[in-house]
Write an enzyme that holds these catalytic residues in place. Structure first.
Site, PDB file in Angstrom:
ATOM      1  N   LYS A 179       0.839  -1.200   0.000  1.00  0.00           N
ATOM      2  CA  LYS A 179       0.000   0.000   0.000  1.00  0.00           C
ATOM      3  C   LYS A 179       0.879   1.257   0.000  1.00  0.00           C
ATOM      4  O   LYS A 179       0.570   2.238  -0.673  1.00  0.00           O
ATOM      5  CB  LYS A 179      -0.931   0.010   1.226  1.00  0.00           C
ATOM      6  CG  LYS A 179      -1.999  -1.070   1.238  1.00  0.00           C
ATOM      7  CD  LYS A 179      -2.912  -1.050   0.030  1.00  0.00           C
ATOM      8  CE  LYS A 179      -3.828   0.147  -0.067  1.00  0.00           C
ATOM      9  NZ  LYS A 179      -4.704   0.080  -1.271  1.00  0.00           N
ATOM     10  N   PRO A 202      -7.901   5.659   4.283  1.00  0.00           N
ATOM     11  CA  PRO A 202      -8.826   5.266   5.346  1.00  0.00           C
ATOM     12  C   PRO A 202      -8.174   4.354   6.371  1.00  0.00           C
ATOM     13  O   PRO A 202      -7.219   3.639   6.067  1.00  0.00           O
ATOM     14  CB  PRO A 202      -9.931   4.497   4.612  1.00  0.00           C
ATOM     15  CG  PRO A 202      -9.479   4.325   3.208  1.00  0.00           C
ATOM     16  CD  PRO A 202      -8.089   4.852   3.078  1.00  0.00           C
TER      17      PRO A 202
HETATM   18  N1  LIG Z   1     -11.308  -2.703   4.506  1.00  0.00           N
HETATM   19  C1  LIG Z   1     -10.544  -1.882   5.201  1.00  0.00           C
HETATM   20  O1  LIG Z   1     -10.630  -1.824   6.436  1.00  0.00           O
HETATM   21  C2  LIG Z   1      -9.566  -0.984   4.491  1.00  0.00           C
HETATM   22  C3  LIG Z   1      -8.878  -0.011   5.253  1.00  0.00           C
HETATM   23  C4  LIG Z   1      -7.998   0.834   4.614  1.00  0.00           C
HETATM   24  C5  LIG Z   1      -7.803   0.736   3.247  1.00  0.00           C
HETATM   25  N2  LIG Z   1      -8.455  -0.216   2.538  1.00  0.00           N
HETATM   26  C6  LIG Z   1      -8.238  -0.284   1.093  1.00  0.00           C
HETATM   27  O2  LIG Z   1      -9.524  -0.234   0.472  1.00  0.00           O
HETATM   28  C7  LIG Z   1      -9.496  -0.989  -0.731  1.00  0.00           C
HETATM   29  C8  LIG Z   1     -10.642  -2.006  -0.706  1.00  0.00           C
HETATM   30  O3  LIG Z   1     -10.482  -2.854   0.400  1.00  0.00           O
HETATM   31  P1  LIG Z   1     -11.593  -3.916   0.790  1.00  0.00           P
HETATM   32  O4  LIG Z   1     -11.534  -4.122   2.234  1.00  0.00           O
HETATM   33  O5  LIG Z   1     -12.847  -3.549   0.147  1.00  0.00           O
HETATM   34  O6  LIG Z   1     -10.966  -5.221   0.125  1.00  0.00           O
HETATM   35  P2  LIG Z   1     -11.635  -6.431  -0.671  1.00  0.00           P
HETATM   36  O7  LIG Z   1     -13.033  -6.626  -0.273  1.00  0.00           O
HETATM   37  O8  LIG Z   1     -10.696  -7.573  -0.528  1.00  0.00           O
HETATM   38  O9  LIG Z   1     -11.591  -5.889  -2.169  1.00  0.00           O
HETATM   39  C9  LIG Z   1     -10.415  -5.876  -2.916  1.00  0.00           C
HETATM   40  C10 LIG Z   1     -10.792  -5.920  -4.372  1.00  0.00           C
HETATM   41  O10 LIG Z   1      -9.595  -5.906  -5.169  1.00  0.00           O
HETATM   42  C11 LIG Z   1      -9.734  -6.858  -6.191  1.00  0.00           C
HETATM   43  N3  LIG Z   1      -8.442  -7.437  -6.577  1.00  0.00           N
HETATM   44  C12 LIG Z   1      -7.551  -8.084  -5.783  1.00  0.00           C
HETATM   45  N4  LIG Z   1      -6.516  -8.519  -6.520  1.00  0.00           N
HETATM   46  C13 LIG Z   1      -6.780  -8.156  -7.802  1.00  0.00           C
HETATM   47  C14 LIG Z   1      -6.094  -8.332  -9.021  1.00  0.00           C
HETATM   48  N5  LIG Z   1      -4.938  -8.984  -9.078  1.00  0.00           N
HETATM   49  N6  LIG Z   1      -6.647  -7.816 -10.139  1.00  0.00           N
HETATM   50  C15 LIG Z   1      -7.836  -7.171 -10.102  1.00  0.00           C
HETATM   51  N7  LIG Z   1      -8.538  -6.965  -8.973  1.00  0.00           N
HETATM   52  C16 LIG Z   1      -8.009  -7.459  -7.842  1.00  0.00           C
HETATM   53  C17 LIG Z   1     -10.610  -7.956  -5.614  1.00  0.00           C
HETATM   54  O11 LIG Z   1     -11.223  -8.626  -6.688  1.00  0.00           O
HETATM   55  P3  LIG Z   1     -12.040 -10.019  -6.494  1.00  0.00           P
HETATM   56  O12 LIG Z   1     -13.392  -9.580  -6.033  1.00  0.00           O
HETATM   57  O13 LIG Z   1     -12.022 -10.617  -7.842  1.00  0.00           O
HETATM   58  O14 LIG Z   1     -11.280 -10.803  -5.463  1.00  0.00           O
HETATM   59  C18 LIG Z   1     -11.570  -7.182  -4.743  1.00  0.00           C
HETATM   60  O15 LIG Z   1     -12.709  -6.812  -5.464  1.00  0.00           O
HETATM   61  C19 LIG Z   1      -8.118  -1.597  -0.840  1.00  0.00           C
HETATM   62  O16 LIG Z   1      -7.326  -0.747  -1.653  1.00  0.00           O
HETATM   63  C20 LIG Z   1      -7.612  -1.576   0.603  1.00  0.00           C
HETATM   64  O17 LIG Z   1      -6.220  -1.527   0.669  1.00  0.00           O
HETATM   65  C21 LIG Z   1      -9.338  -1.083   3.126  1.00  0.00           C
END
Ligand SMILES: NC(=O)c1ccc[n+]([C@@H]2O[C@H](COP(=O)([O-])OP(=O)(O)OC[C@H]3O[C@@H](n4cnc5c(N)ncnc54)[C@H](OP(=O)(O)O)[C@@H]3O)[C@@H](O)[C@H]2O)c1
Length: 344
Positions: A179, A202
């Site tokens: 990240k 976030p």
């Molecule tokens: N959740 C949190 O607490 C949090 C906090 C801070 C920041 N973030 C950031 O917010 C973003 C979303 O997080 P999230 O919690 O929603 O995660 P998530 O539910 O795991 O979503 C990640 C997404 O990225 C896609 N992805 C992963 N590898 C990929 C690849 N090689 N090619 C294309 N797509 C790919 C996944 O696709 P598939 O559906 O096909 O697996 C999934 O839709 C991320 O950037 C994360 O770092 C999250």
């Protein structure tokens, strides 16, 4: 970039089209829902558009039939995002590898996060229609350092120490490195290629989800209530590595993403973190608010006072207000987990 649908004479305008990457995930699917609700047309990238089980939660959103188009895109494939980004006015880049214990840390986690971000940004340059890209980063890029100093004030000038992570290799280290390097690459690309790139940072997202399975971040944040024995070490680890347990409602994150897309003067990085706490402080709060659950409140292995204070001052001073405080964050998440059978 306001989503104007009708002008004063009742004539229809063409709604802005935006792209959301990683749309099937927790945060991005909620963002798609919010964007469709606001009248945007959305190009959503997913890895597997033909598997109904992976995308039905997107197709079921009101407005999807008229204004949502799915595109297949893979972070590691050059040019993979070109078709989805073509013709868009704005791009929300949310996708990132989130398999926290990969076999190959460099090739399964770090490289695809950086290459994928640059791949999306190159698609924006090629499209020539994109006015702004909002890249979703993480507070993991700001607060991880070797300093023993207490009560550190973390703002957008702070960066995580990647060399420290690569040397010590704490749990999830390669995600934290991925990240940090991906956000730095995005900001550098924006400067060099004169693309308007803004990053949102976030903290741990909590709240309801439309995804088929319960997101791991919600399970992590609520483990003191559910008693999930596999998650509590993760929550403690988060405090010990990052310096705090900091929380935000997923709906506020999506509001902030849209705010940063629509606010012409937005520039650079924006931390999105309304609640800064620790495992012991959170446990005390939860045991009082939800006495029906058996919340443990004695902890000897994590400090009572968080080492860092992650500040959203820049975002708030730009005009953004958080809708959810700690009560709203947990009340919504508790109700959601009840619907999933994870809480009574
Ligand atoms: N959740 C949190 O607490 C949090 C906090 C801070 C920041 N973030 C950031 O917010 C973003 C979303 O997080 P999230 O919690 O929603 O995660 P998530 O539910 O795991 O979503 C990640 C997404 O990225 C896609 N992805 C992963 N590898 C990929 C690849 N090689 N090619 C294309 N797509 C790919 C996944 O696709 P598939 O559906 O096909 O697996 C999934 O839709 C991320 O950037 C994360 O770092 C999250």
């Amino acid at each position: 970039m306001a989503a104007t649908i009708m002008n004063g004479n009742g004539n229809a305008h063409k709604e802005p089209t935006v792209c959301v990457t990683g749309a099937a995930g927790f945060m991005a699917s909620w963002l798609v829902k919010r964007l469709l609700d606001k009248g945007y047309t959305v190009h959503a990238t997913v890895r597997d558009p033909d598997t109904k089980a992976k995308v039905h939660h997107l197709l079921d959103i009101p407005g999807a039939a008229e204004r949502l188009k799915l595109f297949r895109a893979e972070l590691s494939e050059d040019g993979s995002f070109d078709a989805a980004v073509a013709g868009c006015l704005g791009v929300f880049h949310v996708a990132t590898p989130t398999e926290f214990a990969p076999k190959d840390h460099e090739n399964d986690m770090i490289k695809p996060a950086i290459d994928g971000t640059l791949n999306v940004l190159r698609a924006c340059t090629k499209a020539k229609t994109v006015k702004r890209v909002v890249v979703t980063s993480s507070a993991a890029t700001t607060s991880i350092n070797q300093s023993a100093e207490q009560n550190q004030y973390i703002d957008e000038s702070c960066w995580t120490d990647v060399d420290f992570l690569r040397t010590v290799k704490p749990p999830t280290w390669s995600y934290l490195v991925s990240k940090t390097l991906a956000e730095q690459a995005a900001l550098q690309y924006g400067k060099e290629q004169e693309l308007d790139v803004v990053t949102i940072i976030p903290v741990l997202n909590v709240g309801p989800s439309i995804t088929p399975s319960v997101p791991s971040s919600v399970q992590l944040a609520l483990c003191l209530l559910t008693g999930n024995p596999y998650m509590l070490p993760g929550l403690k680890g988060m405090q010990l590595i990052s310096g705090s347990v900091s929380l935000v409602h997923v709906d506020d994150v999506c509001s902030a993403q849209i705010f940063l897309m629509e606010n012409p003067s937005a520039q650079g990085r924006y931390i999105c973190s309304p609640i800064n706490t620790s495992v012991p402080q959170l446990a005390k709060y939860l045991s009082k608010r939800y006495p029906q659950y058996n919340v443990p409140t004695e902890f000897e292995d994590v400090p009572e006072i968080p080492k860092v204070n992650i500040s959203s001052k820049k975002l708030v001073e730009s005009g953004f207000s958080f809708k959810f405080g700690i009560d709203g964050i947990f009340d919504d998440a508790v109700e959601y987990l009840k619907t999933k059978g994870l809480l009574n």
